[in-house]
Design a protein around this motif. Structure first.
Motif, PDB file in Angstrom:
ATOM      1  N   ASP A 107      57.671  58.103  31.892  1.00  0.00           N
ATOM      2  CA  ASP A 107      56.634  58.726  31.074  1.00  0.00           C
ATOM      3  C   ASP A 107      56.539  60.201  31.448  1.00  0.00           C
ATOM      4  OD1 ASP A 107      54.391  59.576  29.737  1.00  0.00           O
ATOM      5  OD2 ASP A 107      53.198  57.799  30.188  1.00  0.00           O
ATOM      6  N   THR A 108      56.882  61.089  30.512  1.00  0.00           N
ATOM      7  CA  THR A 108      56.862  62.536  30.755  1.00  0.00           C
ATOM      8  C   THR A 108      55.783  63.228  29.934  1.00  0.00           C
ATOM      9  OG1 THR A 108      58.534  62.886  29.034  1.00  0.00           O
ATOM     10  CG2 THR A 108      59.318  62.559  31.291  1.00  0.00           C
ATOM     11  N   SER A 109      54.791  62.486  29.472  1.00  0.00           N
ATOM     12  CA  SER A 109      53.756  63.095  28.625  1.00  0.00           C
ATOM     13  C   SER A 109      52.888  64.079  29.390  1.00  0.00           C
ATOM     14  CB  SER A 109      52.880  62.000  28.021  1.00  0.00           C
ATOM     15  OG  SER A 109      52.279  61.210  29.041  1.00  0.00           O
ATOM     16  N   LYS A 110      52.858  63.974  30.737  1.00  0.00           N
ATOM     17  CA  LYS A 110      52.053  64.891  31.553  1.00  0.00           C
ATOM     18  C   LYS A 110      52.934  65.744  32.469  1.00  0.00           C
ATOM     19  CE  LYS A 110      48.192  63.254  29.963  1.00  0.00           C
ATOM     20  NZ  LYS A 110      48.821  62.350  29.001  1.00  0.00           N
ATOM     21  N   HIS A 143      53.810  63.295  36.605  1.00  0.00           N
ATOM     22  CA  HIS A 143      52.696  64.198  36.359  1.00  0.00           C
ATOM     23  C   HIS A 143      52.998  65.560  36.969  1.00  0.00           C
ATOM     24  CE1 HIS A 143      49.557  60.724  35.820  1.00  0.00           C
ATOM     25  NE2 HIS A 143      50.569  60.659  34.981  1.00  0.00           N
ATOM     26  N   CYS A 144      52.426  66.570  36.383  1.00  0.00           N
ATOM     27  CA  CYS A 144      52.664  67.932  36.857  1.00  0.00           C
ATOM     28  C   CYS A 144      51.677  68.344  37.936  1.00  0.00           C
ATOM     29  CB  CYS A 144      52.595  68.907  35.685  1.00  0.00           C
ATOM     30  SG  CYS A 144      52.831  70.638  36.142  1.00  0.00           S
ATOM     31  N   ALA A 145      50.409  67.918  37.821  1.00  0.00           N
ATOM     32  CA  ALA A 145      49.377  68.459  38.695  1.00  0.00           C
ATOM     33  C   ALA A 145      48.799  67.421  39.650  1.00  0.00           C
ATOM     34  CB  ALA A 145      48.251  69.088  37.860  1.00  0.00           C
ATOM     35  N   SER A 146      48.249  66.306  39.120  1.00  0.00           N
ATOM     36  CA  SER A 146      47.502  65.397  39.971  1.00  0.00           C
ATOM     37  C   SER A 146      47.687  63.962  39.511  1.00  0.00           C
ATOM     38  CB  SER A 146      46.007  65.756  39.963  1.00  0.00           C
ATOM     39  OG  SER A 146      45.469  65.591  38.665  1.00  0.00           O
ATOM     40  N   PHE A 147      47.156  63.039  40.325  1.00  0.00           N
ATOM     41  CA  PHE A 147      47.262  61.614  40.031  1.00  0.00           C
ATOM     42  C   PHE A 147      46.451  61.245  38.795  1.00  0.00           C
ATOM     43  CE2 PHE A 147      45.510  57.316  40.541  1.00  0.00           C
ATOM     44  CZ  PHE A 147      46.666  56.573  40.661  1.00  0.00           C
ATOM     45  N   HIS A 148      45.265  61.830  38.648  1.00  0.00           N
ATOM     46  CA  HIS A 148      44.356  61.478  37.556  1.00  0.00           C
ATOM     47  C   HIS A 148      44.575  62.336  36.322  1.00  0.00           C
ATOM     48  CE1 HIS A 148      42.002  58.593  39.783  1.00  0.00           C
ATOM     49  NE2 HIS A 148      41.945  59.418  40.800  1.00  0.00           N
ATOM     50  N   GLU A 149      45.694  62.983  36.214  1.00  0.00           N
ATOM     51  CA  GLU A 149      45.941  63.854  35.070  1.00  0.00           C
ATOM     52  C   GLU A 149      45.981  63.036  33.781  1.00  0.00           C
ATOM     53  OE1 GLU A 149      48.909  67.581  34.019  1.00  0.00           O
ATOM     54  OE2 GLU A 149      49.310  66.245  35.696  1.00  0.00           O
ATOM     55  N   GLY A 150      45.136  63.409  32.820  1.00  0.00           N
ATOM     56  CA  GLY A 150      45.095  62.710  31.545  1.00  0.00           C
ATOM     57  C   GLY A 150      44.240  61.471  31.543  1.00  0.00           C
ATOM     58  N   ASN A 151      43.575  61.146  32.683  1.00  0.00           N
ATOM     59  CA  ASN A 151      42.693  59.972  32.767  1.00  0.00           C
ATOM     60  C   ASN A 151      43.405  58.687  32.339  1.00  0.00           C
ATOM     61  OD1 ASN A 151      40.476  61.536  33.628  1.00  0.00           O
ATOM     62  ND2 ASN A 151      40.010  62.091  31.511  1.00  0.00           N
ATOM     63  N   ARG A 160      55.322  53.522  39.044  1.00  0.00           N
ATOM     64  CA  ARG A 160      55.091  54.447  40.156  1.00  0.00           C
ATOM     65  C   ARG A 160      54.744  55.817  39.596  1.00  0.00           C
ATOM     66  NH1 ARG A 160      58.712  54.189  45.291  1.00  0.00           N
ATOM     67  NH2 ARG A 160      56.644  54.659  46.095  1.00  0.00           N
ATOM     68  N   VAL A 161      53.776  56.484  40.247  1.00  0.00           N
ATOM     69  CA  VAL A 161      53.323  57.813  39.856  1.00  0.00           C
ATOM     70  C   VAL A 161      53.798  58.798  40.907  1.00  0.00           C
ATOM     71  CG1 VAL A 161      51.324  59.193  39.168  1.00  0.00           C
ATOM     72  CG2 VAL A 161      51.299  56.733  38.828  1.00  0.00           C
ATOM     73  N   ASN A 162      54.197  59.992  40.463  1.00  0.00           N
ATOM     74  CA  ASN A 162      54.769  60.969  41.394  1.00  0.00           C
ATOM     75  C   ASN A 162      53.698  61.813  42.074  1.00  0.00           C
ATOM     76  OD1 ASN A 162      54.163  62.512  39.012  1.00  0.00           O
ATOM     77  ND2 ASN A 162      55.490  64.127  39.774  1.00  0.00           N
ATOM     78  N   LYS A 163      52.448  61.366  42.069  1.00  0.00           N
ATOM     79  CA  LYS A 163      51.369  62.065  42.778  1.00  0.00           C
ATOM     80  C   LYS A 163      50.501  61.050  43.502  1.00  0.00           C
ATOM     81  CE  LYS A 163      52.493  66.096  41.050  1.00  0.00           C
ATOM     82  NZ  LYS A 163      53.114  67.142  41.890  1.00  0.00           N
ATOM     83  N   PHE A 164      50.110  61.388  44.735  1.00  0.00           N
ATOM     84  CA  PHE A 164      49.164  60.578  45.479  1.00  0.00           C
ATOM     85  C   PHE A 164      47.740  60.992  45.113  1.00  0.00           C
ATOM     86  CE2 PHE A 164      52.810  59.890  48.262  1.00  0.00           C
ATOM     87  CZ  PHE A 164      52.689  58.537  48.538  1.00  0.00           C
ATOM     88  N   PRO A 165      46.812  60.058  45.032  1.00  0.00           N
ATOM     89  CA  PRO A 165      45.422  60.450  44.776  1.00  0.00           C
ATOM     90  C   PRO A 165      44.849  61.230  45.951  1.00  0.00           C
ATOM     91  CG  PRO A 165      45.603  58.092  45.230  1.00  0.00           C
ATOM     92  CD  PRO A 165      46.992  58.602  45.090  1.00  0.00           C
ATOM     93  N   GLY A 166      44.199  62.359  45.642  1.00  0.00           N
ATOM     94  CA  GLY A 166      43.571  63.173  46.672  1.00  0.00           C
ATOM     95  C   GLY A 166      44.488  64.138  47.390  1.00  0.00           C
ATOM     96  N   MET A 167      45.783  64.160  47.059  1.00  0.00           N
ATOM     97  CA  MET A 167      46.715  65.024  47.783  1.00  0.00           C
ATOM     98  C   MET A 167      46.419  66.499  47.544  1.00  0.00           C
ATOM     99  SD  MET A 167      49.347  65.152  49.847  1.00  0.00           S
ATOM    100  CE  MET A 167      50.488  63.771  49.805  1.00  0.00           C
ATOM    101  N   TYR A 390      43.930  56.758  49.154  1.00  0.00           N
ATOM    102  CA  TYR A 390      44.806  55.792  48.486  1.00  0.00           C
ATOM    103  C   TYR A 390      44.116  54.438  48.348  1.00  0.00           C
ATOM    104  CZ  TYR A 390      49.351  53.691  47.297  1.00  0.00           C
ATOM    105  OH  TYR A 390      50.391  53.059  46.664  1.00  0.00           O
ATOM    106  N   GLU A 391      43.406  54.013  49.408  1.00  0.00           N
ATOM    107  CA  GLU A 391      42.711  52.731  49.364  1.00  0.00           C
ATOM    108  C   GLU A 391      41.560  52.748  48.365  1.00  0.00           C
ATOM    109  OE1 GLU A 391      43.054  49.733  50.774  1.00  0.00           O
ATOM    110  OE2 GLU A 391      45.007  50.325  51.530  1.00  0.00           O
ATOM    111  N   MET A 392      40.938  53.913  48.190  1.00  0.00           N
ATOM    112  CA  MET A 392      39.852  53.998  47.213  1.00  0.00           C
ATOM    113  C   MET A 392      40.354  53.813  45.786  1.00  0.00           C
ATOM    114  SD  MET A 392      37.570  57.161  48.678  1.00  0.00           S
ATOM    115  CE  MET A 392      36.774  57.079  50.296  1.00  0.00           C
ATOM    116  N   GLU A 393      41.546  54.329  45.507  1.00  0.00           N
ATOM    117  CA  GLU A 393      42.099  54.255  44.155  1.00  0.00           C
ATOM    118  C   GLU A 393      42.966  53.026  43.937  1.00  0.00           C
ATOM    119  OE1 GLU A 393      41.345  56.150  41.692  1.00  0.00           O
ATOM    120  OE2 GLU A 393      40.144  57.594  42.809  1.00  0.00           O
TER     121      GLU A 393
END
Length: 783
Positions: A107-110, A143-151, A160-167, A390-393
């Protein structure tokens, strides 16, 4: 006749090869080739022995032997050829079956600025690109910026997502330095690879006092005044960075900044200052896996470096190496070739080669080892906070959920003593493969950067292969193993056929030598073997043209046509066999997902290292994260409130004669107020409103303070924190065991009460039964 033609054509094709493998392979034991019985060979040996004993019938035995050998070997080779063809056809069907399965989706939408290089890699791998967020379940989300990009809701995906939450927050300059300072308090000798740092506005007064003392020491020892560099915590691309010596010139705003000692004696190449951009892949958290990319970028300043002074503190092109700043310099050299060695941006391998000529390979290898240790220690410093986020998300209790990986960029500078110093860590390093510049008409145009494309394309390509979900990785590994086995099997079948042809030739030669002994018959020579009539016809077909064939007699013409059809059919069979062999080779040459035993050359595993106990002592704060997760995150909270803090101190046995409950409450609110005032920049009157509890970093600070109060006689902070953490974990595990036993006892008592109540209700009258029916169902629902 057809069998003899097939025999001789096979012999001619196989005799050209020189690969003689005389060892039987155990893999062939499970193939159909072992169904060929070698009784033909035994009968042939018997005929040869009889031939040697009866010299009067040499001529007849010779012809019979040659005829028998040709037919038997032809049938054997025909059987081998047929089984090999069937095997190859089944292999091709199996290959088509695996290839026809659902391909990997990305998925490259973000992806945004990363889209160009990611799209190139997807096409090269033959995967499928999804450009819309409506895709139900992709294998990889880029994703380009963050884990939650685009909600995006990842509750029902296993990709698999290429960003860790909170990084992004963890790697901001203030937060990263705070985490490194915690590790420096515990391990001062191992975390000396970054400069001394102050936080603004939190430590504004302390910074002014320290800089005054440092300048006094400089004047006392007749040194130039120490220079400091100010950086915004959330800044990037050199924005908002400036140098100063006078603390009065420091601009204080609500925006958090860091102030560090400026490295005024950097290593220079051709008089220019430079820094290293090194790419690191965090592949997994459970267990932690870190990969180092062997290639990288080196960014140069564009003005000759001079030691900082009052006159040149404003020269950003001299003191800063950021590409976003220096590309606007008139002396910036764009790289037009990836092999260029004098550009303002160079390959890391090129710079290592230049430094090796200057200082020797031994010294450069030591620098590389120090950089690897720096990377591992830095990631271990952020690991506890990263696991809490990570555990929170993504709780580990959920099944079939999303997992993460991420590429981070380390900016490192070398001093003139060849010591690596960490400048910062970028959560979103630039992955663009183009650059912009102004043309002759004054318009800004974009061109492809050869050096960026070469480095970043390989980085993304190998990252995508390693980051495949587990289910996909197992499928690709199994498919690759099938292809390897098919190729090996086909090669060994050919070797068996070749070996049998060679054995047949040896038997014929030995038979010929036994029939014609020159020593016994010195006046006779062996007559030349007449060529078979069938082969004369084949040679005639190949040598005669179409016009010449029309002159032949009718019976001869029919025979030549039949032989021509046999030869053509044989050639078609061999060409089809070669085509299928090439298909197998092309299938095995496709890019395969690497396993842990066959890692790619560009990404190297650096953690866990071969020395298993090398970093074991650095996971102390990770144990504190485990305690925080057990008391806060598991129960669905993101911060620790006062009740949870009391529960923690009671459960872990911290409260005693020295530490009372009232002192615990005072400590909690002191840390909460401090954290809210300096970190969140909220007025004191709104503290309790906006911050319901302690985040993990504040809880870590509370653990440090509690350890010093609990164990005041220890020699160092490391010893006191270690003792407190061990006590907490031991009491926490015992409480888990006690609670589980209590739960089992409660379940037993509940079952006993249910049985007593049910037996009592059966002996009551109808009125009692009616009452029981109206009251007890609610009671059981509550239970």
């Amino acid at each position: 006749m057809a069998e003899e033609v097939l025999l001789n054509s096979s012999i001619n094709s196989i005799s050209k090869k020189k690969n003689h493998d005389q060892d039987d392979d155990p893999i062939l034991q499970c193939t159909s080739i072992n169904m060929i019985v070698d009784d033909n060979i035994e009968r042939e040996k018997l005929l040869i022995n009889r031939e040697s004993q009866s010299p009067k019938r040499q001529r007849q035995i010779k012809s019979a032997t040659s005829q028998f050998s040709s037919k038997t070997v032809a049938s054997s080779l025909k059987t081998e050829f047929t089984s090999t063809t069937r095997l190859v056809s089944s292999t091709s069907k199996m290959d088509d079956h695996h290839i026809g399965k659902k391909s990997v989706t990305v998925d490259t939408s973000k992806a945004r600025s990363n889209l160009d290089v990611v799209r190139i890699c997807i096409r090269e791998l033959g995967w499928k690109e999804c450009t819309f967020t409506t895709t139900p379940d992709s294998d990889i989300y880029w994703h380009c910026a963050s884990f939650h990009e685009g909600n995006i809701n990842f509750a029902f995906t296993s990709g698999r997502v290429n960003k860790f939450p909170g990084m992004n927050d963890l790697l901001r300059k203030v937060h990263l330095t705070r985490l490194l300072n915690n590790m420096r308090l515990l391990f001062p000798n191992e975390y000396d690879f970054y400069p001394k740092t102050w936080f603004l506005p939190e430590q504004n007064q302390q910074f002014k006092d320290d800089i005054r003392y440092i300048h006094q020491q400089d004047k006392k020892h007749h040194r130039s005044l120490t220079t400091f560099i100010v950086k915004p915590s959330d800044g990037s691309q050199g924005e908002g960075i400036y140098l100063l010596r006078d603390p009065a010139l420091c601009t204080i705003t609500n925006r958090p900044h860091v102030v560090q000692e400026y490295i005024d004696r950097p290593l220079l190449i051709n008089g220019l200052k430079f820094d290293l951009r090194i790419y690191v892949l965090i592949l997994n958290l459970y267990p932690l896996e870190i990969f180092l990319y062997d290639e990288g970028l080196v960014r140069f300043a564009t003005l000759i470096y001079h030691a900082p002074s009052t006159d040149n503190l404003h020269q950003t092109y001299m003191h800063l190496t950021n590409y976003a700043l220096n590309k606007r310099s008139s002396t910036y050299k764009h790289v037009l070739d990836s092999q260029q060695t004098d550009g303002s941006k160079r390959k890391l391998s090129t710079v290592w080669t230049q430094l090796t000529r200057m200082y020797g390979s031994v010294k450069i290898e030591e620098i590389k080892l120090l950089i690897v240790e720096m990377i591992n220690k830095t990631i271990l410093a952020i690991l506890p906070n990263l696991r809490v986020e990570y555990e929170m998300e993504i709780p580990l209790t959920r099944k079939q959920n999303v997992s993460c990986f991420q590429i981070v960029g380390f900016d490192i500078i070398l001093t003139d003593e060849l010591k690596p110093i960490l400048l910062e860590v970028n959560a979103n390093p630039s992955l663009r493969i183009d650059f912009d510049k102004e043309n002759d008409a004054g318009k800004r145009i974009y061109q492809t950067s050869p050096i960026d494309e070469e480095i970043k394309k390989t980085l993304i390509l190998e990252t995508l292969k390693l980051a495949l979900p587990k289910k996909r990785l197992e499928t690709f590994t199994r498919h690759a193993q099938f292809q390897i086995n098919d190729e090996l099997l086909t090669q060994r079948l050919e070797k068996v056929a070749q070996r049998r042809v060679e054995e047949r030739n040896e038997r014929i030669k030995s038979a010929q030598k036994s029939r014609f002994d020159i020593k016994r018959n010195p006046y006779f020579s062996r007559p030349p073997d007449p060529k078979s009539k069938e082969f004369e016809d084949i040679d005639l077909i190949k040598s005669t043209s179409h016009a010449q064939r029309s002159i032949l007699p009718d019976n001869k013409l029919k025979q030549t046509k039949i032989l021509a059809e046999i030869v053509a059919e044989d050639e078609r069979g061999r060409s089809a066999f070669k085509m299928k062999r090439s298909m197998i080779k092309s299938a095995t040459s496709r890019p395969r997902s690497p396993s842990k035993n066959n890692l790619v050359k560009q990404l190297r595993l650096i953690y866990p290292s071969t020395e298993k106990t090398k970093y074991q002592h650095l996971v102390l704060i990770d144990k504190i994260a485990y305690i925080y997760i057990q008391f806060v995150v598991i129960h669905g909270y993101k911060t620790m409130n006062n009740v949870q803090f009391r529960t923690f101190t009671n459960t872990c046995g911290i409260i005693d004669e020295m530490i009372t409950t009232s002192s615990i409450d005072i400590l909690y609110y002191q840390i909460l107020r401090k954290w809210q005032q300096f970190v969140s920049r909220t007025p004191l009157s709104e503290i309790l409103f906006f911050l319901p509890g302690l985040p993990f970093s504040a809880f870590t600070e509370a653990m440090f303070l509690l350890s010093q109060r609990k164990f005041p006689d220890t020699s160092s902070l490391l010893d006191s924190v270690t003792q407190l953490v061990n006590i907490c974990i031991r009491n926490l595990k015992s409480s888990f065991q006690t609670s589980s036993s209590q739960q089992r006892q409660q379940q037993r008592s509940n079952r006993f009460n249910r049985s007593v109540i049910s037996s009592a209700t059966t002996n009551n009258d109808d009125k009692t039964k009616q009452i029981t029916k109206s009251v007890f169902p609610l009671f059981f629902d509550v239970l």
